[in-house]
Scaffold this motif. Structure first.
Motif, PDB file in Angstrom:
ATOM      1  N   SER A 193      -3.112 -29.095  43.251  1.00  0.00           N
ATOM      2  CA  SER A 193      -2.518 -29.302  41.816  1.00  0.00           C
ATOM      3  C   SER A 193      -1.362 -30.065  41.902  1.00  0.00           C
ATOM      4  CB  SER A 193      -2.053 -27.781  41.278  1.00  0.00           C
ATOM      5  OG  SER A 193      -1.129 -27.151  42.096  1.00  0.00           O
ATOM      6  N   VAL A 194      -0.902 -30.842  40.948  1.00  0.00           N
ATOM      7  CA  VAL A 194       0.163 -31.570  41.009  1.00  0.00           C
ATOM      8  C   VAL A 194       0.987 -31.327  39.610  1.00  0.00           C
ATOM      9  CG1 VAL A 194       1.258 -33.940  41.098  1.00  0.00           C
ATOM     10  CG2 VAL A 194      -0.801 -33.613  42.304  1.00  0.00           C
ATOM     11  N   GLU A 246      -0.053 -33.078  34.274  1.00  0.00           N
ATOM     12  CA  GLU A 246      -0.034 -31.843  35.321  1.00  0.00           C
ATOM     13  C   GLU A 246      -1.810 -32.300  35.641  1.00  0.00           C
ATOM     14  OE1 GLU A 246       0.782 -28.323  34.731  1.00  0.00           O
ATOM     15  OE2 GLU A 246       2.969 -28.355  34.591  1.00  0.00           O
ATOM     16  N   SER A 268      -4.981 -31.589  38.458  1.00  0.00           N
ATOM     17  CA  SER A 268      -5.891 -31.023  39.673  1.00  0.00           C
ATOM     18  C   SER A 268      -6.872 -31.857  40.167  1.00  0.00           C
ATOM     19  CB  SER A 268      -6.127 -29.631  39.131  1.00  0.00           C
ATOM     20  OG  SER A 268      -6.916 -28.916  40.146  1.00  0.00           O
ATOM     21  N   VAL A 280       1.161 -39.665  48.755  1.00  0.00           N
ATOM     22  CA  VAL A 280       2.104 -38.909  47.656  1.00  0.00           C
ATOM     23  C   VAL A 280       2.542 -39.471  46.669  1.00  0.00           C
ATOM     24  CG1 VAL A 280       3.757 -37.235  47.389  1.00  0.00           C
ATOM     25  CG2 VAL A 280       2.577 -36.803  49.725  1.00  0.00           C
ATOM     26  N   LEU A 306       0.163 -39.994  44.011  1.00  0.00           N
ATOM     27  CA  LEU A 306      -0.329 -38.803  43.276  1.00  0.00           C
ATOM     28  C   LEU A 306       0.983 -38.746  42.204  1.00  0.00           C
ATOM     29  CD1 LEU A 306      -1.423 -36.160  46.187  1.00  0.00           C
ATOM     30  CD2 LEU A 306      -2.640 -37.275  44.355  1.00  0.00           C
ATOM     31  N   LEU A 307       1.910 -38.796  42.670  1.00  0.00           N
ATOM     32  CA  LEU A 307       3.422 -38.859  41.722  1.00  0.00           C
ATOM     33  C   LEU A 307       3.014 -40.124  40.601  1.00  0.00           C
ATOM     34  CD1 LEU A 307       6.301 -38.253  44.382  1.00  0.00           C
ATOM     35  CD2 LEU A 307       4.921 -36.650  42.964  1.00  0.00           C
ATOM     36  N   ALA A 341       0.941 -38.728  38.157  1.00  0.00           N
ATOM     37  CA  ALA A 341       1.477 -37.587  37.440  1.00  0.00           C
ATOM     38  C   ALA A 341       2.879 -37.962  36.544  1.00  0.00           C
ATOM     39  CB  ALA A 341       1.782 -36.387  38.257  1.00  0.00           C
ATOM     40  N   VAL A 375      10.259 -32.893  45.655  1.00  0.00           N
ATOM     41  CA  VAL A 375       8.976 -32.498  45.810  1.00  0.00           C
ATOM     42  C   VAL A 375       8.735 -31.539  46.686  1.00  0.00           C
ATOM     43  CG1 VAL A 375       6.636 -33.383  45.911  1.00  0.00           C
ATOM     44  CG2 VAL A 375       8.358 -35.141  44.908  1.00  0.00           C
ATOM     45  N   SER A 403      -0.629 -27.283  46.640  1.00  0.00           N
ATOM     46  CA  SER A 403       0.298 -27.694  45.474  1.00  0.00           C
ATOM     47  C   SER A 403       1.474 -28.599  45.723  1.00  0.00           C
ATOM     48  CB  SER A 403       0.951 -26.201  45.028  1.00  0.00           C
ATOM     49  OG  SER A 403       1.922 -26.398  43.995  1.00  0.00           O
ATOM     50  N   VAL A 404       1.552 -29.565  45.041  1.00  0.00           N
ATOM     51  CA  VAL A 404       2.660 -30.503  44.843  1.00  0.00           C
ATOM     52  C   VAL A 404       3.281 -30.363  43.837  1.00  0.00           C
ATOM     53  CG1 VAL A 404       3.157 -32.752  44.867  1.00  0.00           C
ATOM     54  CG2 VAL A 404       1.504 -31.965  46.306  1.00  0.00           C
ATOM     55  N   ARG A 405       4.614 -29.918  43.869  1.00  0.00           N
ATOM     56  CA  ARG A 405       5.531 -29.433  42.727  1.00  0.00           C
ATOM     57  C   ARG A 405       6.613 -30.363  42.608  1.00  0.00           C
ATOM     58  NH1 ARG A 405       4.874 -26.001  38.998  1.00  0.00           N
ATOM     59  NH2 ARG A 405       6.360 -25.326  37.598  1.00  0.00           N
TER      60      ARG A 405
END
Length: 351
Positions: free
Chosen positions: A215-216, A223, A225, A258, A261-262, A265, A274, A331-333
């Motif tokens: 999940s991001v 958001e 997945s 990464v 992915l960012l 998102a 992150v 998870s990437v938050r």
């Protein structure tokens, strides 16, 4: 008599020992975060402090040796003897490691023993000081002579530290192939055949990729997945994994950048950190700009990551020490502030 001419006064020796232990503790902790060559000075100060302690401790032990006769032992003196034994053990294991020594202690080794003994010295020293403390002003009575003597000790320490490199090379010992962090090479460019280590208690069951997703989320516009099949290993990164257990291993890692992915998102303007979270609850954060260049690896040297190395995803963060390369990432938050609780989580995850 000759010893007295080249060593500081007794009170200066005592406070010199205290300063050396304090420096060793501070730099020892700092080495866990010294993953780039520009921070090699931390390891150098740690080593020089160890040499200075090695030079001062025999002077101290010689001066107090008459007090350890069986008829003169008290509880405080027994503690002092214990402190001396632990300190000598920490110094001895450190020197042994530098010159290529090994020790099999099951899941631990010589480097772990050195760290454990080193961490035991400060609390014993603090208890020792309860009955031995006196004002630092008493340590300055030697004046300029003590300053010159300590300058000589530090210089000697630095020279001895530099000499160990050529000595290791001449002996062709295991200590000759150490990185600036002190770590030794193991398994470079050999796929999954490098040591499997985990921080504290992390030891999850193998992850079933069919039930797993990444999940991001957080401060992002979208958001997202991802299933394992949706993560293509198109990004590559040559990076050295330098573990605080005392080994390093260089590999080519393949996975997902990464930053990609960012971008998908779309972090908001307040995003600054992150966080990468493991299935065990272990987590670590990187500044947003640094995180963009990191890779979530699915493969190492062309091989699918083994479970012990973080399958299905492992963070690859060049310049960071091994414990910051989070394994089994789920998870990437993205956040505005770093979660302070992650400093506790790294010690209790997996329990």
């Amino acid at each position: 008599m000759a010893l007295r001419r080249v060593t500081p006064t007794p009170r200066a020796v005592d406070w010199g020992l205290f300063a050396a232990v304090a420096t060793l503790l501070a730099t020892g902790v700092a080495t866990a975060f010294a993953g780039i060559p520009s921070r090699a000075w931390i390891i150098d100060i740690h080593a020089v402090s160890g040499v200075v302690l090695t030079l001062l401790l025999p002077v101290k032990l010689h001066r107090v040796s008459h007090r350890v006769a069986p008829s003169r032992l008290t509880g405080a003196r027994v503690l002092s003897v214990g402190l001396a034994v632990v300190a000598l053990g920490a110094l001895g294991t450190g020197v042994w490691w530098i010159f290529g020594g090994t020790l099999d202690l099951g899941p631990w080794g010589l480097f772990h023993l050195h760290v454990a003994l080193g961490l035991l010295v400060p609390p014993l020293l603090l208890v020792h000081l309860r009955s031995r403390f006196y004002s630092p002003a008493q340590a300055t009575r030697g004046g300029r002579r003590d300053v010159l003597r300590y300058a000589g000790l530090v210089t000697a320490g630095a020279l001895l530290w530099r000499v160990q490199g050529p000595v290791n090379d001449a002996l062709d010992s295991a200590g000759a192939d150490r990185r600036f962090t002190g770590s030794r090479e193991e398994g470079t460019d050999d796929g999954n055949r490098f040591p499997v280590t985990s921080w504290v208690a992390d030891d999850p069951d193998p992850v079933d990729a069919t039930d797993w997703s990444l999940s991001v989320a957080g401060r992002v516009a979208h958001e997202t997945s991802y299933a394992a099949s949706e993560l293509s290993p198109v990004a590559t990164e040559s990076a050295v994994l330098d573990c605080t257990s005392g080994w390093y291993s260089g590999h080519e890692w393949q996975g997902v950048r990464v930053g990609d992915l960012l971008d998908a998102a779309d972090p908001d303007d307040a995003a600054a950190w992150v966080q990468f979270r493991s299935v065990t609850g272990y987590r670590w954060s990187l500044p947003l700009a640094e995180a963009r260049d990191a890779v979530l690896a699915t493969h190492v040297d062309g091989e699918r990551l083994a479970h012990g190395h973080g399958y299905p995803l492992r963070l690859v963060a060049p310049g960071r020490r091994g414990f910051q390369w989070v394994k089994w990432v789920e998870s990437v938050r993205v956040s505005k502030r770093r979660e302070l609780g992650e400093w506790l989580a790294i010690f209790v995850s997996g329990l």
